[in-house]
Design a protein around this motif. Structure first.
Motif, PDB file in Angstrom:
ATOM      1  N   LEU A  52     -28.188  21.780  11.117  1.00  0.00           N
ATOM      2  CA  LEU A  52     -27.333  22.610  11.960  1.00  0.00           C
ATOM      3  C   LEU A  52     -26.541  23.593  11.113  1.00  0.00           C
ATOM      4  O   LEU A  52     -26.451  24.793  11.427  1.00  0.00           O
ATOM      5  CB  LEU A  52     -26.393  21.715  12.773  1.00  0.00           C
ATOM      6  CG  LEU A  52     -25.306  22.411  13.595  1.00  0.00           C
ATOM      7  CD1 LEU A  52     -25.925  23.338  14.621  1.00  0.00           C
ATOM      8  CD2 LEU A  52     -24.414  21.369  14.280  1.00  0.00           C
ATOM      9  N   SER A  90     -24.018  17.898   9.244  1.00  0.00           N
ATOM     10  CA  SER A  90     -25.327  18.006   9.888  1.00  0.00           C
ATOM     11  C   SER A  90     -26.069  19.133   9.181  1.00  0.00           C
ATOM     12  O   SER A  90     -25.943  20.303   9.531  1.00  0.00           O
ATOM     13  CB  SER A  90     -25.165  18.314  11.384  1.00  0.00           C
ATOM     14  OG  SER A  90     -26.415  18.485  11.995  1.00  0.00           O
ATOM     15  N   TRP A 150     -32.590  22.787  19.492  1.00  0.00           N
ATOM     16  CA  TRP A 150     -33.032  21.527  18.896  1.00  0.00           C
ATOM     17  C   TRP A 150     -33.550  20.579  19.981  1.00  0.00           C
ATOM     18  O   TRP A 150     -34.616  19.969  19.853  1.00  0.00           O
ATOM     19  CB  TRP A 150     -31.850  20.902  18.156  1.00  0.00           C
ATOM     20  CG  TRP A 150     -32.194  19.909  17.103  1.00  0.00           C
ATOM     21  CD1 TRP A 150     -33.338  19.169  16.996  1.00  0.00           C
ATOM     22  CD2 TRP A 150     -31.378  19.556  15.990  1.00  0.00           C
ATOM     23  NE1 TRP A 150     -33.275  18.370  15.889  1.00  0.00           N
ATOM     24  CE2 TRP A 150     -32.091  18.579  15.250  1.00  0.00           C
ATOM     25  CE3 TRP A 150     -30.125  19.940  15.562  1.00  0.00           C
ATOM     26  CZ2 TRP A 150     -31.569  18.000  14.096  1.00  0.00           C
ATOM     27  CZ3 TRP A 150     -29.615  19.367  14.417  1.00  0.00           C
ATOM     28  CH2 TRP A 150     -30.324  18.413  13.691  1.00  0.00           C
ATOM     29  N   PRO A 163     -20.395  20.406  11.706  1.00  0.00           N
ATOM     30  CA  PRO A 163     -21.559  21.103  11.147  1.00  0.00           C
ATOM     31  C   PRO A 163     -21.822  20.805   9.684  1.00  0.00           C
ATOM     32  O   PRO A 163     -22.986  20.691   9.268  1.00  0.00           O
ATOM     33  CB  PRO A 163     -21.203  22.587  11.364  1.00  0.00           C
ATOM     34  CG  PRO A 163     -20.323  22.580  12.565  1.00  0.00           C
ATOM     35  CD  PRO A 163     -19.502  21.319  12.425  1.00  0.00           C
ATOM     36  N   VAL A 179     -22.907  27.323  17.958  1.00  0.00           N
ATOM     37  CA  VAL A 179     -23.290  25.957  17.606  1.00  0.00           C
ATOM     38  C   VAL A 179     -24.093  25.318  18.735  1.00  0.00           C
ATOM     39  O   VAL A 179     -25.155  24.718  18.519  1.00  0.00           O
ATOM     40  CB  VAL A 179     -22.043  25.113  17.280  1.00  0.00           C
ATOM     41  CG1 VAL A 179     -22.417  23.641  17.110  1.00  0.00           C
ATOM     42  CG2 VAL A 179     -21.356  25.628  16.029  1.00  0.00           C
ATOM     43  N   ILE A 224     -27.669  26.499  19.037  1.00  0.00           N
ATOM     44  CA  ILE A 224     -28.559  25.860  18.061  1.00  0.00           C
ATOM     45  C   ILE A 224     -28.909  24.451  18.520  1.00  0.00           C
ATOM     46  O   ILE A 224     -30.081  24.019  18.451  1.00  0.00           O
ATOM     47  CB  ILE A 224     -27.893  25.845  16.669  1.00  0.00           C
ATOM     48  CG1 ILE A 224     -27.726  27.270  16.142  1.00  0.00           C
ATOM     49  CG2 ILE A 224     -28.720  25.010  15.691  1.00  0.00           C
ATOM     50  CD1 ILE A 224     -26.904  27.369  14.867  1.00  0.00           C
ATOM     51  N   ARG A 225     -27.944  23.717  19.016  1.00  0.00           N
ATOM     52  CA  ARG A 225     -28.206  22.342  19.464  1.00  0.00           C
ATOM     53  C   ARG A 225     -29.138  22.332  20.677  1.00  0.00           C
ATOM     54  O   ARG A 225     -29.997  21.452  20.823  1.00  0.00           O
ATOM     55  CB  ARG A 225     -26.881  21.654  19.788  1.00  0.00           C
ATOM     56  CG  ARG A 225     -25.953  21.577  18.584  1.00  0.00           C
ATOM     57  CD  ARG A 225     -24.552  21.165  18.962  1.00  0.00           C
ATOM     58  NE  ARG A 225     -24.433  19.728  19.078  1.00  0.00           N
ATOM     59  CZ  ARG A 225     -23.320  19.102  19.443  1.00  0.00           C
ATOM     60  NH1 ARG A 225     -22.240  19.812  19.755  1.00  0.00           N
ATOM     61  NH2 ARG A 225     -23.273  17.807  19.505  1.00  0.00           N
TER      62      ARG A 225
END
Length: 380
Positions: free
Chosen positions: A281, A278, A347, A275, A340, A343-344
């Motif tokens: 992120l 990124s 995206w 993270p 995590v 969130i991905r």
């Protein structure tokens, strides 16, 4: 020293042809504000810094200070001014002279105009205050820093080139003296201090970076005492505010994360990601679930492992699998890696994350509400 030629080339590289900051960058002697700094040259062990003294090698001094790069001037409260050349230390940077292109961009977001009274938050080396003084006149500029030495040193160096702005050894999060048309922060902060809204005049504008993220917040105060703006699309990183002149509090150690009773084990279709590297992120994670720490390892054969942990006892470990995807081990009150992956997933579904470009409303108590589409978050 023919520093003017170096400054002219720097101005040409970091400002547009019609930029109101081109002439200040070309005219301010940056080297005078960074007579010494910490560097990490080849041969110095990882995690260590070595001090450099500019006047010892004028050619290298000009090359370093008129390059578009950040020069670290203080590590864990140890300023390079107070060391012998070649001395070493370990720790985290606690002050620097920010790369000029970023200084110019942040000043641009501040929409600084002739006649504006500007508060420069985080004096650092004094370079940003010098640019403001050159353009506005020093009677329109105030600059503060929590570290009295930084304020005194910058004031002396500013005076040596003819500028005498108001210099304030203050914690930016406490009550501010005076009122301002612009508050421009070169330090990360969270939340926005209520004192900023108090000191900002109606129609005044603030620009800062949210601490722990790469998010640039700009907002203009209305007649109701609320500042309205947005999270800009561009990224920036600054050191966070400190409680005093010393080092930052130590980062919590990563707790043992061995397979054990009470943990959950699952597979994720996504590859292991770090993270901290990124930025979008990491920004989303910090805004929605603040305080999560990150770590990452990568083996010689390309195997990757990422670690998350929080002071509430939650932890997660993601390890890459030869066939793709990752194995996820998690324990504690929350399942951090699920956050995590959520969130991905957003995206992938939407093609972007909602935080950049979000509308921002800063309340008088410093709370910041972010909204974009159906997404909402509160920074407090």
């Amino acid at each position: 020293m023919d520093w003017e030629a170096f400054a002219a080339r720097l101005a040409e590289s970091v400002t547009g042809r019609d930029s109101s900051w081109r002439e200040p960058v070309a005219s301010v002697p940056r080297h005078r504000f960074v007579p010494s700094w910490w560097d990490t040259p080849d041969g110095v062990p990882f995690g260590q810094w070595m001090s450099w003294a500019g006047p010892r090698d004028e050619e290298a001094w000009l090359a370093a200070t008129y390059a578009d790069q950040t020069l670290v001037t203080q590590v864990d409260g140890h300023h390079a001014d107070h060391t012998e050349p070649g001395a070493t230390c370990e720790g985290l940077p606690t002050s620097s002279s920010t790369l000029p292109s970023l200084v110019v961009r942040i000043l641009g977001y501040g929409d600084v105009y002739p006649g504006a009274d500007v508060l420069d938050v985080a004096t650092g080396s004094g370079y940003s205050a010098a640019l403001l003084c050159h353009r506005l006149g020093d009677h329109h500029v105030s600059s503060l820093d929590v570290d009295p030495y930084l304020v005194d040193a910058a004031a002396e160096r500013l005076a040596a080139i003819g500028y005498r702005p108001t210099m304030l050894p203050l914690d930016a999060r406490k009550k501010l003296p005076g009122s301002f048309d612009r508050i421009v922060s070169m330090v990360g902060i969270r939340p926005v201090p209520p004192s900023w809204l108090e000191a900002l005049r109606p129609g005044g504008r603030l620009v800062t970076v949210i601490a722990g993220t790469s998010l640039i917040l700009t907002a203009t105060k209305n007649e109701r005492g609320v500042a309205v703006g947005r999270i800009e699309w561009e990224r920036a990183m600054f050191m966070p505010t400190r409680a005093g002149a010393g080092r930052y509090p130590p980062r919590p150690d990563r707790p043992p994360q061995t397979d054990g009773e009470g943990e959950t084990v699952a597979l994720s279709p996504y590859p292991v990601v770090f993270p901290s590297e990124s930025w979008d992120l990491a920004a989303m994670l910090e805004i929605t679930e603040p305080g999560i720490q990150h770590d990452f390892t990568e083996g010689d054969s390309g195997e990757r492992a990422a670690y998350l942990w929080h002071q509430d006892g939650s932890w997660a470990r993601a390890t890459s699998l030869p066939e793709g995807g990752s194995a996820i081990h998690q324990g504690g009150k929350r399942r951090l890696w699920d956050l995590v992956d959520d969130i991905r997933r957003h995206w992938l579904e939407h093609g972007e994350l909602p935080v950049r470009g979000a509308r921002a409303v800063v309340r008088p108590d410093g709370r910041v509400t972010l909204k974009r589409g159906g997404w909402k978050a509160v920074i407090q």
